[in-house]
Design a protein around this motif. Structure first.
Motif, PDB file in Angstrom:
ATOM      1  N   LEU A 144       0.859  -1.183   0.000  1.00  0.00           N
ATOM      2  CA  LEU A 144       0.000   0.000   0.000  1.00  0.00           C
ATOM      3  C   LEU A 144       0.896   1.233   0.000  1.00  0.00           C
ATOM      4  O   LEU A 144       1.795   1.364   0.835  1.00  0.00           O
ATOM      5  CB  LEU A 144      -0.906   0.018   1.230  1.00  0.00           C
ATOM      6  CG  LEU A 144      -1.693   1.322   1.478  1.00  0.00           C
ATOM      7  CD1 LEU A 144      -2.683   1.576   0.338  1.00  0.00           C
ATOM      8  CD2 LEU A 144      -2.414   1.274   2.818  1.00  0.00           C
ATOM      9  N   ILE A 145       0.644   2.137  -0.963  1.00  0.00           N
ATOM     10  CA  ILE A 145       1.375   3.398  -1.053  1.00  0.00           C
ATOM     11  C   ILE A 145       0.345   4.520  -1.029  1.00  0.00           C
ATOM     12  O   ILE A 145      -0.558   4.565  -1.871  1.00  0.00           O
ATOM     13  CB  ILE A 145       2.217   3.475  -2.339  1.00  0.00           C
ATOM     14  CG1 ILE A 145       3.249   2.343  -2.361  1.00  0.00           C
ATOM     15  CG2 ILE A 145       2.906   4.828  -2.456  1.00  0.00           C
ATOM     16  CD1 ILE A 145       3.934   2.168  -3.696  1.00  0.00           C
ATOM     17  N   ASP A 175       3.629  -4.325   3.143  1.00  0.00           N
ATOM     18  CA  ASP A 175       4.456  -3.123   3.074  1.00  0.00           C
ATOM     19  C   ASP A 175       3.547  -1.912   2.904  1.00  0.00           C
ATOM     20  O   ASP A 175       2.740  -1.858   1.964  1.00  0.00           O
ATOM     21  CB  ASP A 175       5.436  -3.193   1.907  1.00  0.00           C
ATOM     22  CG  ASP A 175       6.476  -4.278   2.100  1.00  0.00           C
ATOM     23  OD1 ASP A 175       7.314  -4.137   3.008  1.00  0.00           O
ATOM     24  OD2 ASP A 175       6.431  -5.280   1.359  1.00  0.00           O
ATOM     25  N   PHE A 176       3.720  -0.931   3.784  1.00  0.00           N
ATOM     26  CA  PHE A 176       2.916   0.288   3.737  1.00  0.00           C
ATOM     27  C   PHE A 176       3.864   1.475   3.747  1.00  0.00           C
ATOM     28  O   PHE A 176       4.677   1.628   4.663  1.00  0.00           O
ATOM     29  CB  PHE A 176       1.966   0.327   4.932  1.00  0.00           C
ATOM     30  CG  PHE A 176       1.160   1.601   5.066  1.00  0.00           C
ATOM     31  CD1 PHE A 176       0.861   2.391   3.962  1.00  0.00           C
ATOM     32  CD2 PHE A 176       0.682   2.005   6.306  1.00  0.00           C
ATOM     33  CE1 PHE A 176       0.109   3.562   4.088  1.00  0.00           C
ATOM     34  CE2 PHE A 176      -0.075   3.156   6.451  1.00  0.00           C
ATOM     35  CZ  PHE A 176      -0.351   3.940   5.336  1.00  0.00           C
ATOM     36  N   MET A 177       3.767   2.328   2.704  1.00  0.00           N
ATOM     37  CA  MET A 177       4.575   3.542   2.620  1.00  0.00           C
ATOM     38  C   MET A 177       3.656   4.746   2.577  1.00  0.00           C
ATOM     39  O   MET A 177       2.821   4.870   1.677  1.00  0.00           O
ATOM     40  CB  MET A 177       5.467   3.493   1.378  1.00  0.00           C
ATOM     41  CG  MET A 177       6.628   2.526   1.515  1.00  0.00           C
ATOM     42  SD  MET A 177       7.375   2.051  -0.066  1.00  0.00           S
ATOM     43  CE  MET A 177       6.234   0.750  -0.581  1.00  0.00           C
ATOM     44  N   LEU A 178       3.807   5.626   3.560  1.00  0.00           N
ATOM     45  CA  LEU A 178       2.970   6.824   3.672  1.00  0.00           C
ATOM     46  C   LEU A 178       3.806   8.052   3.318  1.00  0.00           C
ATOM     47  O   LEU A 178       4.710   8.437   4.056  1.00  0.00           O
ATOM     48  CB  LEU A 178       2.413   6.946   5.092  1.00  0.00           C
ATOM     49  CG  LEU A 178       1.538   8.168   5.391  1.00  0.00           C
ATOM     50  CD1 LEU A 178       0.299   8.188   4.495  1.00  0.00           C
ATOM     51  CD2 LEU A 178       1.127   8.194   6.865  1.00  0.00           C
ATOM     52  N   TYR A 179       3.482   8.656   2.157  1.00  0.00           N
ATOM     53  CA  TYR A 179       4.179   9.857   1.697  1.00  0.00           C
ATOM     54  C   TYR A 179       3.384  11.116   1.994  1.00  0.00           C
ATOM     55  O   TYR A 179       3.956  12.190   2.187  1.00  0.00           O
ATOM     56  CB  TYR A 179       4.429   9.779   0.188  1.00  0.00           C
ATOM     57  CG  TYR A 179       5.461   8.761  -0.209  1.00  0.00           C
ATOM     58  CD1 TYR A 179       6.816   9.080  -0.229  1.00  0.00           C
ATOM     59  CD2 TYR A 179       5.086   7.467  -0.568  1.00  0.00           C
ATOM     60  CE1 TYR A 179       7.776   8.141  -0.602  1.00  0.00           C
ATOM     61  CE2 TYR A 179       6.040   6.525  -0.946  1.00  0.00           C
ATOM     62  CZ  TYR A 179       7.374   6.871  -0.953  1.00  0.00           C
ATOM     63  OH  TYR A 179       8.317   5.935  -1.321  1.00  0.00           O
ATOM     64  N   GLY A 180       2.074  11.018   1.979  1.00  0.00           N
ATOM     65  CA  GLY A 180       1.237  12.186   2.192  1.00  0.00           C
ATOM     66  C   GLY A 180      -0.190  11.761   2.476  1.00  0.00           C
ATOM     67  O   GLY A 180      -0.518  10.577   2.530  1.00  0.00           O
ATOM     68  N   GLY A 181      -1.058  12.745   2.680  1.00  0.00           N
ATOM     69  CA  GLY A 181      -2.440  12.438   3.014  1.00  0.00           C
ATOM     70  C   GLY A 181      -2.649  12.370   4.509  1.00  0.00           C
ATOM     71  O   GLY A 181      -1.733  12.596   5.311  1.00  0.00           O
TER      72      GLY A 181
END
Length: 547
Positions: A144-145, A175-181
């Motif tokens: 999840l990105i 795998d979870f990558m949080l860039y924004g939101g």
């Protein structure tokens, strides 16, 4: 010939233009490779959908990287599955608002299977009010990105905390990558708005305004690895432990902020650590709890950078509480700053029985407590470097309060600490002076207590065996049992001038000494006047005789 040259130049210009556009897109934002424009540039397909059937058909028929654009809010009757080998981006076609993907009752809105990839770039994952269900579930091997949008308004249950054992915002086993939101306003889960059992990296974005039993922002469980390099975990509320983060696995923080989280009647407003927590950078600020306003450490906590500031504990450990009855914690401070925190015991750090604490570098400063403004220790504490400065105790132990354990001070500086009563630098009971060791090279300076004393000769032997002979003491003292630096009230009381430049012994109190000084001065003045009058009249009498 000229036509061939012009044709080649045209092709070259077009090629350069394409590569220039791609370069600008990639450089302009680290996450731009997931945006609609970059996906089109890479040849991804794009489909608009306006209902559940169209959405699921678009996902099932997707080949390669596919962007699916919501044309309106969509209510789901069953979980949307991102299956293996699917690479799906969900976004909205409106620049003014994000459209909603509304999950089915008692189910996750979206599940990402093993080898599936989901990118969120501008939609809201939610449930209707009174419905139960988490936002996104990521299976082992799934990805999840999140670049923008929201995961909000999801609920574990009706508030009785008996239904949900998963993260109500995101449950990640892959795998979870949080860039924004934003991941916000998810509530009534046992374990965090984000429950991580896989790999979770937070580069940016915001996790805020969530409620849960444990780790309201993030619950990092089992074999989970949580890396935080940016973003913010703020204003979350936990019922029992870990307002911001509950960690029982591996948590590495090198940037970002954990701020304004609360556990009103429990432990660890910012971070509750039961596993391995490494703090290299970032800020843990303005969190509130009963114990451990900033960090409650019940595992291994290594701090080599970052800031712990402005946190409040209504009981122990404004910045850090280290250990509890059922745990043997280990806190190693090798850098960073613990400052401006508040508690009853240990404004900066409260160090519990059976645990270990060492300070080799970093600063513990400007913290406030009733006892132990900087540090309140109930087990062994080793300080080989760093600084404990500017802390205040409204009772005893401005810098360090030695309740129990052995305090070995082999390096560093203890300065500008204040105790309203005794032990400006370090408080230790007179019966426990042999628990305090101070080595040569240590610096004490500008500490302050209510009154100062000289050392009683009965303690000369313990002093010579415990305290080095090349230690710098607060001016004007030449030895450490003076109450300004090390608590001591057994010797002769002394008066210290406001500028700290002189020190005089007095067998009487300060007021009595001042009275004696006034009386002696008056006697001297009267004596001088009488002597002058006597000489004057004697000379005047002799003068009259000669006349």
């Amino acid at each position: 010939m000229n036509m061939d040259i012009e044709s080649k130049l045209y092709v070259t210009r077009k090629t350069v233009s394409v590569f220039t556009l791609l370069t600008i897109l990639l450089v302009s934002s680290p996450s731009s490779i997931f945006s609609d424009v970059s996906l089109f540039a890479l040849g991804a397909s794009n489909q608009g959908v306006s209902n559940e059937t169209e959405l699921k058909n678009a996902v099932n028929n997707a080949v390669g990287s596919t962007t699916i654009v919501l044309d309106k809010d969509i209510q789901l009757t069953a979980t949307l599955i991102i299956s293996a080998n699917k690479d799906i981006t969900l976004t909205s076609n409106s620049k003014s608002e994000f459209f909603k993907l509304i999950g089915p009752n008692e189910q996750s809105t979206i599940t990402v299977n093993n080898d599936g990839v989901l990118k969120l770039d501008g939609i809201i994952i939610t449930h209707v009010v009174s419905s139960i269900g988490s936002g996104v579930t990521v299976d082992s091997g799934g990805t999840l990105i999140m670049n923008s949008g929201e995961i909000s308004g999801n609920s574990g249950n009706d508030g009785t905390l008996i239904h949900s054992f998963s993260g109500v915002g995101v449950c990640n086993m892959g795998d979870f990558m949080l860039y924004g939101g934003v991941i916000s306003n998810n509530m009534f889960g046992w374990f965090g708005s984000v429950l991580n059992l896989g790999n979770f990296t937070m580069f940016g974005g915001e996790i805020s305004g969530n409620d849960a039993g444990y780790g309201s922002g993030v619950y990092n469980r089992a074999n989970g690895i949580f890396n935080m390099t940016g973003g913010e975990i703020s204003d979350n509320n936990a019922y029992w432990f870990g307002g911001g983060v509950y960690n029982e696995a591996t948590f590495v923080m090198s940037g970002g902020k954990i701020s304004g989280n609360t556990v009103a009647n429990g432990h660890s407003g910012g971070v509750y650590n039961w596993g391995d927590f490494s703090l290299y950078g970032g800020e843990i600020t303005n969190n509130i709890a009963w114990d451990g306003g900033g960090v409650g450490n019940y595992g291994v906590f290594i701090m080599s950078g970052g800031v712990l500031s402005g946190n409040t504990a209504s009981n122990n450990g404004g910045g850090v509480v280290n250990g509890q009855t059922i745990s043997q914690a280990n806190f190693q401070m090798a850098g960073g700053v613990i400052s401006n925190n508040t508690a009853i015991k240990g404004g900066g750090v409260y160090h519990f029985f059976w645990s270990s604490f060492s300070l080799s570098d970093g600063v513990i400063s400007n913290n406030t407590a009733e006892i132990g403004g900087g540090v309140c220790m109930d087990n062994d504490f080793t300080m080989s470097g760093g600084e404990i400065s500017g802390n205040i105790a409204s009772n005893n132990g401005g810098g360090v309060y030695l309740g129990n354990g052995v305090f070995k001070l082999s390096g560093g500086k203890i300065s500008k600490n204040t105790a309203a009563y005794n032990g400006g630098g370090v408080w230790v009971d007179t019966e426990k002076l042999d628990l305090l060791f101070v080595s040569n090279g240590v610096v004490f300076s500008n500490n302050r207590a209510s009154v100062a004393y000289d050392r009683d000769s009965t303690h000369d032997s313990v002093y010579s065996s415990q305290i080095g002979n090349r230690v710098t003491w607060t001016t004007p003292f030449t030895q450490g049992y003076n109450n300004y630096d090390i608590s001591y009230t057994s010797g002769t009381q002394v008066t210290v001038t406001d500028d700290g430049t002189s020190c005089s012994d007095n067998s009487s109190s300060g007021i009595e000494g001042y009275f004696v000084f006034i009386v002696v001065s008056l006697v001297l003045v009267v004596g001088i006047i009488v002597g002058c009058l006597f000489l004057y009249f004697r000379r005047h009498k002799n003068y009259l005789k000669h006349v």
